[in-house]
Design a protein around this motif. Structure first.
Motif, PDB file in Angstrom:
ATOM      1  N   GLN A   1       0.897  -1.130   0.077  1.00 28.70           N
ATOM      2  CA  GLN A   1      -0.172  -0.029  -0.124  1.00 28.70           C
ATOM      3  C   GLN A   1       0.923   1.238   0.046  1.00 28.70           C
ATOM      4  OE1 GLN A   1      -3.008  -1.174  -1.524  1.00 28.70           O
ATOM      5  NE2 GLN A   1      -3.903   0.934  -0.289  1.00 28.70           N
ATOM      6  N   ILE A   2       2.034   1.129  -0.681  1.00 25.41           N
ATOM      7  CA  ILE A   2       2.804   2.394  -0.620  1.00 25.41           C
ATOM      8  C   ILE A   2       3.081   2.411  -2.183  1.00 25.41           C
ATOM      9  CG2 ILE A   2       5.042   3.466  -0.393  1.00 25.41           C
ATOM     10  CD1 ILE A   2       5.168   2.016   2.408  1.00 25.41           C
ATOM     11  N   ILE A   3       2.865   3.704  -2.936  1.00 24.22           N
ATOM     12  CA  ILE A   3       3.249   3.995  -4.382  1.00 24.22           C
ATOM     13  C   ILE A   3       4.624   4.593  -4.377  1.00 24.22           C
ATOM     14  CG2 ILE A   3       1.630   5.837  -4.458  1.00 24.22           C
ATOM     15  CD1 ILE A   3       1.169   4.838  -7.220  1.00 24.22           C
ATOM     16  N   ALA A   4       5.391   4.067  -5.135  1.00 19.84           N
ATOM     17  CA  ALA A   4       6.868   4.580  -5.527  1.00 19.84           C
ATOM     18  C   ALA A   4       6.406   5.602  -6.717  1.00 19.84           C
ATOM     19  CB  ALA A   4       7.977   3.568  -5.562  1.00 19.84           C
ATOM     20  N   VAL A   5       7.198   6.874  -6.612  1.00 16.99           N
ATOM     21  CA  VAL A   5       6.903   7.839  -7.621  1.00 16.99           C
ATOM     22  C   VAL A   5       7.938   8.674  -7.872  1.00 16.99           C
ATOM     23  CG1 VAL A   5       5.738   9.828  -8.236  1.00 16.99           C
ATOM     24  CG2 VAL A   5       4.344   7.956  -7.216  1.00 16.99           C
ATOM     25  N   ALA A   6       8.368   8.871  -9.011  1.00 23.27           N
ATOM     26  CA  ALA A   6       9.600   9.640  -9.436  1.00 23.27           C
ATOM     27  C   ALA A   6       8.975  10.979  -9.744  1.00 23.27           C
ATOM     28  CB  ALA A   6      10.583   9.038 -10.401  1.00 23.27           C
ATOM     29  N   MET A   7       9.716  12.015  -8.932  1.00 26.78           N
ATOM     30  CA  MET A   7       9.578  13.392  -9.664  1.00 26.78           C
ATOM     31  C   MET A   7      10.551  14.243  -9.650  1.00 26.78           C
ATOM     32  SD  MET A   7       7.185  13.347  -5.840  1.00 26.78           S
ATOM     33  CE  MET A   7       6.542  15.162  -6.045  1.00 26.78           C
ATOM     34  N   SER A   8      10.319  15.644 -10.186  1.00 24.34           N
ATOM     35  CA  SER A   8      11.497  16.449 -10.272  1.00 24.34           C
ATOM     36  C   SER A   8      11.633  17.124  -8.972  1.00 24.34           C
ATOM     37  CB  SER A   8      11.409  17.399 -11.606  1.00 24.34           C
ATOM     38  OG  SER A   8      10.247  18.159 -11.283  1.00 24.34           O
ATOM     39  N   ASP A   9      10.271  17.638  -8.236  1.00 22.63           N
ATOM     40  CA  ASP A   9      10.517  18.316  -7.228  1.00 22.63           C
ATOM     41  C   ASP A   9       9.817  17.485  -5.804  1.00 22.63           C
ATOM     42  OD1 ASP A   9      10.557  20.084  -5.110  1.00 22.63           O
ATOM     43  OD2 ASP A   9       8.946  21.376  -6.079  1.00 22.63           O
ATOM     44  N   PRO A  10      10.385  16.588  -5.156  1.00 24.55           N
ATOM     45  CA  PRO A  10       9.758  15.858  -4.076  1.00 24.55           C
ATOM     46  C   PRO A  10       9.382  16.679  -3.034  1.00 24.55           C
ATOM     47  CG  PRO A  10      12.302  15.442  -3.953  1.00 24.55           C
ATOM     48  CD  PRO A  10      11.974  16.330  -5.331  1.00 24.55           C
ATOM     49  N   THR A  11       9.692  17.790  -2.834  1.00 23.38           N
ATOM     50  CA  THR A  11       9.154  18.817  -1.923  1.00 23.38           C
ATOM     51  C   THR A  11       8.104  19.370  -2.168  1.00 23.38           C
ATOM     52  OG1 THR A  11      10.434  20.757  -2.766  1.00 23.38           O
ATOM     53  CG2 THR A  11      11.712  19.459  -1.554  1.00 23.38           C
ATOM     54  N   ASP A  12       7.423  19.137  -3.057  1.00 24.82           N
ATOM     55  CA  ASP A  12       6.043  19.789  -3.450  1.00 24.82           C
ATOM     56  C   ASP A  12       4.974  19.065  -2.691  1.00 24.82           C
ATOM     57  OD1 ASP A  12       3.632  20.547  -4.830  1.00 24.82           O
ATOM     58  OD2 ASP A  12       4.276  20.417  -6.791  1.00 24.82           O
ATOM     59  N   LEU A  13       4.770  19.532  -1.475  1.00 25.32           N
ATOM     60  CA  LEU A  13       3.759  18.684  -0.508  1.00 25.32           C
ATOM     61  C   LEU A  13       2.445  18.677  -1.052  1.00 25.32           C
ATOM     62  CD1 LEU A  13       5.076  20.157   2.696  1.00 25.32           C
ATOM     63  CD2 LEU A  13       5.899  18.440   1.745  1.00 25.32           C
ATOM     64  N   MET A  14       1.904  19.685  -1.682  1.00 24.76           N
ATOM     65  CA  MET A  14       0.631  19.789  -2.413  1.00 24.76           C
ATOM     66  C   MET A  14       0.438  18.670  -3.342  1.00 24.76           C
ATOM     67  SD  MET A  14      -1.564  22.851  -4.242  1.00 24.76           S
ATOM     68  CE  MET A  14      -1.510  23.778  -2.643  1.00 24.76           C
ATOM     69  N   LEU A  15       1.363  18.437  -4.235  1.00 24.25           N
ATOM     70  CA  LEU A  15       1.360  17.491  -5.262  1.00 24.25           C
ATOM     71  C   LEU A  15       1.385  15.916  -4.477  1.00 24.25           C
ATOM     72  CD1 LEU A  15       1.249  16.180  -8.279  1.00 24.25           C
ATOM     73  CD2 LEU A  15       4.002  16.624  -8.252  1.00 24.25           C
ATOM     74  N   LEU A  16       2.036  15.760  -3.550  1.00 27.33           N
ATOM     75  CA  LEU A  16       2.362  14.758  -2.904  1.00 27.33           C
ATOM     76  C   LEU A  16       0.685  14.434  -2.252  1.00 27.33           C
ATOM     77  CD1 LEU A  16       5.709  15.240  -0.791  1.00 27.33           C
ATOM     78  CD2 LEU A  16       5.063  13.367  -2.766  1.00 27.33           C
ATOM     79  N   ASP A  17       0.219  15.106  -1.699  1.00 29.69           N
ATOM     80  CA  ASP A  17      -1.096  15.093  -0.827  1.00 29.69           C
ATOM     81  C   ASP A  17      -2.052  14.865  -2.056  1.00 29.69           C
ATOM     82  OD1 ASP A  17      -0.420  15.656   1.436  1.00 29.69           O
ATOM     83  OD2 ASP A  17      -0.910  18.084   1.417  1.00 29.69           O
ATOM     84  N   ASN A  18      -1.898  15.268  -3.207  1.00 31.04           N
ATOM     85  CA  ASN A  18      -2.937  14.894  -4.286  1.00 31.04           C
ATOM     86  C   ASN A  18      -2.646  13.463  -4.776  1.00 31.04           C
ATOM     87  OD1 ASN A  18      -4.112  17.444  -4.339  1.00 31.04           O
ATOM     88  ND2 ASN A  18      -2.661  18.235  -5.934  1.00 31.04           N
ATOM     89  N   ILE A  19      -1.400  13.168  -4.820  1.00 26.06           N
ATOM     90  CA  ILE A  19      -1.345  11.583  -5.236  1.00 26.06           C
ATOM     91  C   ILE A  19      -1.667  10.725  -4.078  1.00 26.06           C
ATOM     92  CG2 ILE A  19       0.828   9.834  -5.529  1.00 26.06           C
ATOM     93  CD1 ILE A  19       2.582  11.954  -6.536  1.00 26.06           C
ATOM     94  N   ARG A  20      -1.691  11.062  -3.020  1.00 32.51           N
ATOM     95  CA  ARG A  20      -2.042  10.210  -1.645  1.00 32.51           C
ATOM     96  C   ARG A  20      -3.540  10.069  -1.885  1.00 32.51           C
ATOM     97  NH1 ARG A  20       1.370  13.443   1.316  1.00 32.51           N
ATOM     98  NH2 ARG A  20       3.354  12.250   1.879  1.00 32.51           N
ATOM     99  N   THR A  21      -4.277  11.261  -2.188  1.00 24.56           N
ATOM    100  CA  THR A  21      -5.594  11.211  -2.394  1.00 24.56           C
ATOM    101  C   THR A  21      -6.280  10.405  -3.755  1.00 24.56           C
ATOM    102  OG1 THR A  21      -5.962  13.526  -1.232  1.00 24.56           O
ATOM    103  CG2 THR A  21      -7.758  12.874  -2.582  1.00 24.56           C
ATOM    104  N   MET A  22      -5.677  10.592  -4.492  1.00 26.60           N
ATOM    105  CA  MET A  22      -5.839   9.895  -5.745  1.00 26.60           C
ATOM    106  C   MET A  22      -5.730   8.489  -5.777  1.00 26.60           C
ATOM    107  SD  MET A  22      -3.898  10.178  -9.583  1.00 26.60           S
ATOM    108  CE  MET A  22      -4.671  11.509 -10.073  1.00 26.60           C
ATOM    109  N   THR A  23      -4.562   7.901  -5.153  1.00 25.90           N
ATOM    110  CA  THR A  23      -4.409   6.583  -5.070  1.00 25.90           C
ATOM    111  C   THR A  23      -4.858   5.868  -3.879  1.00 25.90           C
ATOM    112  OG1 THR A  23      -2.304   6.927  -4.068  1.00 25.90           O
ATOM    113  CG2 THR A  23      -2.341   6.867  -6.401  1.00 25.90           C
ATOM    114  N   GLY A  24      -4.956   6.575  -2.698  1.00 25.43           N
ATOM    115  CA  GLY A  24      -5.530   6.017  -1.394  1.00 25.43           C
ATOM    116  C   GLY A  24      -3.961   5.199  -0.794  1.00 25.43           C
ATOM    117  N   MET A  25      -2.945   5.723  -1.109  1.00 29.23           N
ATOM    118  CA  MET A  25      -1.658   5.189  -0.689  1.00 29.23           C
ATOM    119  C   MET A  25      -0.826   6.189  -0.214  1.00 29.23           C
ATOM    120  SD  MET A  25      -0.774   2.359  -3.825  1.00 29.23           S
ATOM    121  CE  MET A  25      -2.143   1.623  -4.738  1.00 29.23           C
ATOM    122  N   GLU A  26      -0.019   5.517   0.622  1.00 28.35           N
ATOM    123  CA  GLU A  26       1.209   6.431   0.964  1.00 28.35           C
ATOM    124  C   GLU A  26       2.411   6.540  -0.135  1.00 28.35           C
ATOM    125  OE1 GLU A  26       1.822   8.369   3.724  1.00 28.35           O
ATOM    126  OE2 GLU A  26      -0.159   8.018   4.006  1.00 28.35           O
TER     127      GLU A  26
END
Length: 306
Positions: free
Chosen positions: A100-125
């Motif tokens: 239940q953890i999704i690994a994601v590559a991104m150019s800016d891993p400090t983008d907290l809003m984007l991380l929250d959107n990914i959690r909401t979309m996937t239901g995963m950490e």
């Protein structure tokens, strides 16, 4: 122990010096951007150098095509968990799912809003990896199997002695380049037409503002300007370079025989019920001619290719 600043790490790695860092900090303040973006835009560091330094600063693994980490796991329905449009819009790529953890590559891993959107979309950490925008976009192209892989297909297609192709096969009745048309011929002129069309399709899909095509002594350079930064793309074959320039000149109603003076022109594209204007500039260089195409979407800023 306090975290080292990105500039300090790049100085330690001998990528920049104090003078370049100070200039980048001044640029950052004037343009309200991240220090990494400032260094890239000023040409003091590459995307990859900044990403590797960020990886060291944040303690987040660096993923690239070369180290084979930037490689989505097959058979996990990752393309359904994170849809292509969301991945492309946010410059991210899913890598794998585990516990239940999704690994994601991104150019800016400090983008907290984007991380929250990914959690909401996937239901995963979310477990983050850092990569460059250019490499992420390249993997998105192949993973989601978009038209953007057409550049490689056009480059690899074999030339035959089949019937040639005319502009009537690829232009609309009002003179627009029809990117939705299918070119069946495999002649050399058809290959150039296919490659120009593939470059334009990929550029539209990647929200490119400018396309740069230039010949150097040993290679051909194809670059897309995305968000103000130039990114390298698959280099066209050297033997097709003159044909590509001539093809764009014909579309732009320029003089194909003139190679010593700069020329400006324009043409229009029809693609999936959208009209896109292309401004063209051709100028002579030491090794031949340089081509720049600026894409102007008449339908609005947002390009929806769904």
């Amino acid at each position: 122990m306090p975290r080292k600043r990105l500039g300090e790490i790049l100085i330690e790695q001998k990528v920049i010096d104090e003078d370049k860092l100070n200039k980048a900090l001044k640029y950052q303040e004037q343009n309200r951007c991240l220090i990494g973006e400032a260094l890239i835009k000023l040409g003091y560091a590459t995307e990859e150098q900044v990403a590797i330094a960020l990886s060291k600063q944040l303690g987040i693994p660096y993923a690239s095509i070369q180290n084979q980490i930037l490689k989505p796991e097959k058979g996990q329905n990752l393309e359904k968990i994170i849809p292509e449009k969301f991945a492309r819009d946010n410059k991210i790529i899913p890598l794998f799912v585990e516990n239940q953890i999704i690994a994601v590559a991104m150019s800016d891993p400090t983008d907290l809003m984007l991380l929250d959107n990914i959690r909401t979309m996937t239901g995963m950490e979310v477990q983050t990896f850092i990569s460059t925008k250019a490499q992420i976009l390249k993997v998105i192209d192949s993973f989601y199997q978009l038209e953007t892989s057409l550049i490689d297909q056009a480059v690899e297609s074999k030339v035959s002695k089949s019937d040639d192709i005319s502009d009537s096969d690829v232009l609309t009745s009002d003179g627009k380049l029809d990117l939705d048309s299918v070119i069946m011929s495999q002649s050399s002129s058809a290959q150039a037409i296919k490659l120009v069309n593939a470059i334009l399709k990929q550029a539209i899909a990647e929200r490119t503002s400018d396309i740069h095509l230039e010949k150097y002594d040993e290679k051909i350079s194809l670059r897309f300007r995305i968000d103000g930064v130039l990114h390298e793309r698959t280099s066209p074959p050297k033997e097709l370079f003159d044909n590509l320039i001539a093809r764009v000149k014909i579309l732009s109603k320029l003089n194909i025989a003139e190679r010593r003076l700069p020329q400006d022109g324009a043409f229009s594209i029809r693609y999936q019920n959208r009209t896109i204007e292309v401004r063209v500039a051709v100028c002579p260089t030491v090794f031949g001619e340089k081509l720049v195409m600026r894409l102007l979407d008449k339908g609005g800023v947002e390009l929806n290719l769904d």
